[in-house]
Write a protein that holds these residues in place. Sequence first.
Motif, PDB file in Angstrom:
ATOM      1  N   TYR A  92       7.807  -9.645   0.815  1.00 50.11           N
ATOM      2  CA  TYR A  92       7.080  -8.988  -0.274  1.00 50.11           C
ATOM      3  C   TYR A  92       8.043  -8.423  -1.309  1.00 50.11           C
ATOM      4  CZ  TYR A  92       4.190  -5.647  -2.798  1.00 50.11           C
ATOM      5  OH  TYR A  92       3.555  -4.953  -3.794  1.00 50.11           O
ATOM      6  N   LEU A  93       9.096  -7.741  -0.850  1.00 50.10           N
ATOM      7  CA  LEU A  93      10.071  -7.175  -1.780  1.00 50.10           C
ATOM      8  C   LEU A  93      10.789  -8.272  -2.566  1.00 50.10           C
ATOM      9  CD1 LEU A  93      11.656  -4.349   0.416  1.00 50.10           C
ATOM     10  CD2 LEU A  93      10.041  -4.085  -1.471  1.00 50.10           C
ATOM     11  N   PHE A  94      11.082  -9.398  -1.901  1.00 49.85           N
ATOM     12  CA  PHE A  94      11.753 -10.506  -2.574  1.00 49.85           C
ATOM     13  C   PHE A  94      10.856 -11.096  -3.667  1.00 49.85           C
ATOM     14  CE2 PHE A  94      12.793 -15.063  -2.908  1.00 49.85           C
ATOM     15  CZ  PHE A  94      14.131 -14.962  -3.277  1.00 49.85           C
ATOM     16  N   ARG A  95       9.570 -11.272  -3.345  1.00 50.40           N
ATOM     17  CA  ARG A  95       8.644 -11.815  -4.348  1.00 50.40           C
ATOM     18  C   ARG A  95       8.495 -10.860  -5.525  1.00 50.40           C
ATOM     19  NH1 ARG A  95       5.548 -13.246   0.227  1.00 50.40           N
ATOM     20  NH2 ARG A  95       4.125 -11.502  -0.189  1.00 50.40           N
ATOM     21  N   LYS A  96       8.445  -9.550  -5.251  1.00 49.90           N
ATOM     22  CA  LYS A  96       8.335  -8.577  -6.337  1.00 49.90           C
ATOM     23  C   LYS A  96       9.582  -8.612  -7.208  1.00 49.90           C
ATOM     24  CE  LYS A  96       5.575  -5.806  -6.888  1.00 49.90           C
ATOM     25  NZ  LYS A  96       4.372  -5.806  -7.758  1.00 49.90           N
ATOM     26  N   LEU A  97      10.760  -8.728  -6.575  1.00 52.19           N
ATOM     27  CA  LEU A  97      12.003  -8.775  -7.319  1.00 52.19           C
ATOM     28  C   LEU A  97      12.073 -10.034  -8.182  1.00 52.19           C
ATOM     29  CD1 LEU A  97      14.821  -7.663  -7.935  1.00 52.19           C
ATOM     30  CD2 LEU A  97      15.674  -8.853  -5.903  1.00 52.19           C
TER      31      LEU A  97
ATOM     32  N   GLN B 196       0.813  -1.210   0.000  1.00 50.06           N
ATOM     33  CA  GLN B 196       0.000   0.000   0.000  1.00 50.06           C
ATOM     34  C   GLN B 196       0.848   1.263   0.000  1.00 50.06           C
ATOM     35  OE1 GLN B 196      -2.035  -1.216   3.513  1.00 50.06           O
ATOM     36  NE2 GLN B 196      -0.998   0.203   4.878  1.00 50.06           N
ATOM     37  N   LEU B 197       2.053   1.184   0.570  1.00 53.43           N
ATOM     38  CA  LEU B 197       2.949   2.328   0.534  1.00 53.43           C
ATOM     39  C   LEU B 197       3.323   2.660  -0.909  1.00 53.43           C
ATOM     40  CD1 LEU B 197       4.664   4.310   2.274  1.00 53.43           C
ATOM     41  CD2 LEU B 197       6.530   2.667   2.076  1.00 53.43           C
ATOM     42  N   ILE B 198       3.524   1.618  -1.704  1.00 54.48           N
ATOM     43  CA  ILE B 198       3.885   1.811  -3.105  1.00 54.48           C
ATOM     44  C   ILE B 198       2.679   2.302  -3.915  1.00 54.48           C
ATOM     45  CG2 ILE B 198       4.671   0.627  -5.197  1.00 54.48           C
ATOM     46  CD1 ILE B 198       6.226  -1.295  -3.320  1.00 54.48           C
ATOM     47  N   ARG B 199       1.541   1.657  -3.721  1.00 54.21           N
ATOM     48  CA  ARG B 199       0.372   1.969  -4.546  1.00 54.21           C
ATOM     49  C   ARG B 199      -0.310   3.278  -4.163  1.00 54.21           C
ATOM     50  NH1 ARG B 199      -2.377  -4.043  -5.572  1.00 54.21           N
ATOM     51  NH2 ARG B 199      -0.507  -4.899  -6.616  1.00 54.21           N
ATOM     52  N   LEU B 200      -0.122   3.704  -2.929  1.00 53.21           N
ATOM     53  CA  LEU B 200      -0.743   4.954  -2.483  1.00 53.21           C
ATOM     54  C   LEU B 200       0.307   6.030  -2.238  1.00 53.21           C
ATOM     55  CD1 LEU B 200      -3.288   3.362   0.017  1.00 53.21           C
ATOM     56  CD2 LEU B 200      -3.835   4.358  -2.210  1.00 53.21           C
TER      57      LEU B 200
ATOM     58  N   ILE C 298       6.267   1.036   8.456  1.00 49.12           N
ATOM     59  CA  ILE C 298       6.850   0.084   7.522  1.00 49.12           C
ATOM     60  C   ILE C 298       8.371   0.078   7.617  1.00 49.12           C
ATOM     61  CG2 ILE C 298       7.123  -0.427   5.057  1.00 49.12           C
ATOM     62  CD1 ILE C 298       4.286   0.826   4.715  1.00 49.12           C
ATOM     63  N   THR C 299       8.950   1.251   7.786  1.00 48.99           N
ATOM     64  CA  THR C 299      10.411   1.356   7.829  1.00 48.99           C
ATOM     65  C   THR C 299      10.984   1.240   9.247  1.00 48.99           C
ATOM     66  OG1 THR C 299      10.211   3.775   7.943  1.00 48.99           O
ATOM     67  CG2 THR C 299      10.486   2.784   5.762  1.00 48.99           C
ATOM     68  N   MET C 300      10.123   1.145  10.246  1.00 46.45           N
ATOM     69  CA  MET C 300      10.579   1.156  11.627  1.00 46.45           C
ATOM     70  C   MET C 300      11.566   0.040  11.969  1.00 46.45           C
ATOM     71  SD  MET C 300      10.687   2.932  14.290  1.00 46.45           S
ATOM     72  CE  MET C 300       9.836   4.163  13.313  1.00 46.45           C
ATOM     73  N   PRO C 301      11.387  -1.211  11.516  1.00 43.86           N
ATOM     74  CA  PRO C 301      12.374  -2.250  11.860  1.00 43.86           C
ATOM     75  C   PRO C 301      13.787  -1.896  11.406  1.00 43.86           C
ATOM     76  CG  PRO C 301      10.389  -3.242  10.949  1.00 43.86           C
ATOM     77  CD  PRO C 301      10.255  -1.769  10.746  1.00 43.86           C
TER      78      PRO C 301
END
Length: 394
Positions: free
Chosen positions: A380-385, A282-286, A309-312
């Motif tokens: 999620y990022l790995f699957r997108k990549l 949602q960060l990407i799409r919005l 999302i970036t907190m970790p």
Amino acid sequence: MIIFLSIMTSFSLFAVIYHHVLYPMLLSWYAKRHPQRTVSPTPRNFANNSQDCILPTITIIIPAYNEARWIAEKIRNISYLDYPTDKLKVIIACDGCSDNTVEIASNTIQEALCSDTHIEILSQHKNQGKVAILNQFIPQYDSDIIALSDVSALISYDALLIAAKHFENSKIGVVNATYRLLTPSSFGERQYWDYQTKIKQQEATFGNSLGAHGAFYLFRSALFVPLDKDTINDDFILPMSIVEQGYHAIYDPTICAVELDYVDRRDDFSRRLRISAGNFQQLIRLFSLFNPKYKGTAFTFLSGKGLRITMPYFMLMAYIGSWLLINSPFFLFTFICQTVGYVVGILGVILPRICSHKIFQIVAYLITGHTANFIGGINYLFRKLMGLLNRVHQ
């Protein structure tokens, strides 16, 4: 190098403190000075009156997949809502159920207390997923308002009347309910949701409520934008797509949705992994919501969802950086504080019965959440990549 590391560590520490402490304090301060407008609809007392004719038509769509445990209570709950029967339609969209959800639902709608409510049970032979169900059924109904609700959530009896009063304002596009857990799995979970309820209510005073909860929310049917089939957090992207169109999303604490289902710790972590992956999506799409033209919404979206999302990564940078700079008294202090916090959280996770004090449970729930956020985001990022690489090689 030392200067750069000090700057990055200090910035990460500030981000962690801002997200967890300063931002909630700012929200509280602002909300007290800018309270949301409250509405007081005329009670019907379950009897027809002259004001019924001005109420909007509402269709409640309830996606259901193997919900035999709760479907009967859900149907009875919907039948008890105080709203004109000729203005209300209920669609139970059974999504390829392999249990007896359809049979139980069919029997329940014939009960005397449920027979006056227009309820349709639509059964799909094949499981398609919630997003496909929403894209298929929402455009089919010409009601003024669409309401979406989970089977396992019970709705307060006057919820539709309150929502209808809000929708008298043509600028309101989404109305969100307050989410409550009937049986939290832990003290930490109860405190977390109480905190989230307060934050959502306060964020709405800046302009808009961020997202919704699938338990129950309503929106103008004409504003629906079909969801991408791979959408994860549909109950965030759908309402925020309406905000992108220039309409307001409000949060009303007097509309209540009570979650009946109990989620154990293992299932809860899996659920949070999925939500975390959805947060990245949602960060990407919005991303357009970060535009300053959205004013307070852009600020809360950045300070709340964006930083969550970036907190970790900020937390890892803050801890590792403090360890590398441990010769500095300031960073030695921050390293000790962080270490104590993580030890408390880890003990609360691995020894919940011994470390049952609320401090252990609250910190444990936060640590678990950030861990799920980290793993879910990376997955999620790995699957997108991998998907991108596969398309390149095809």
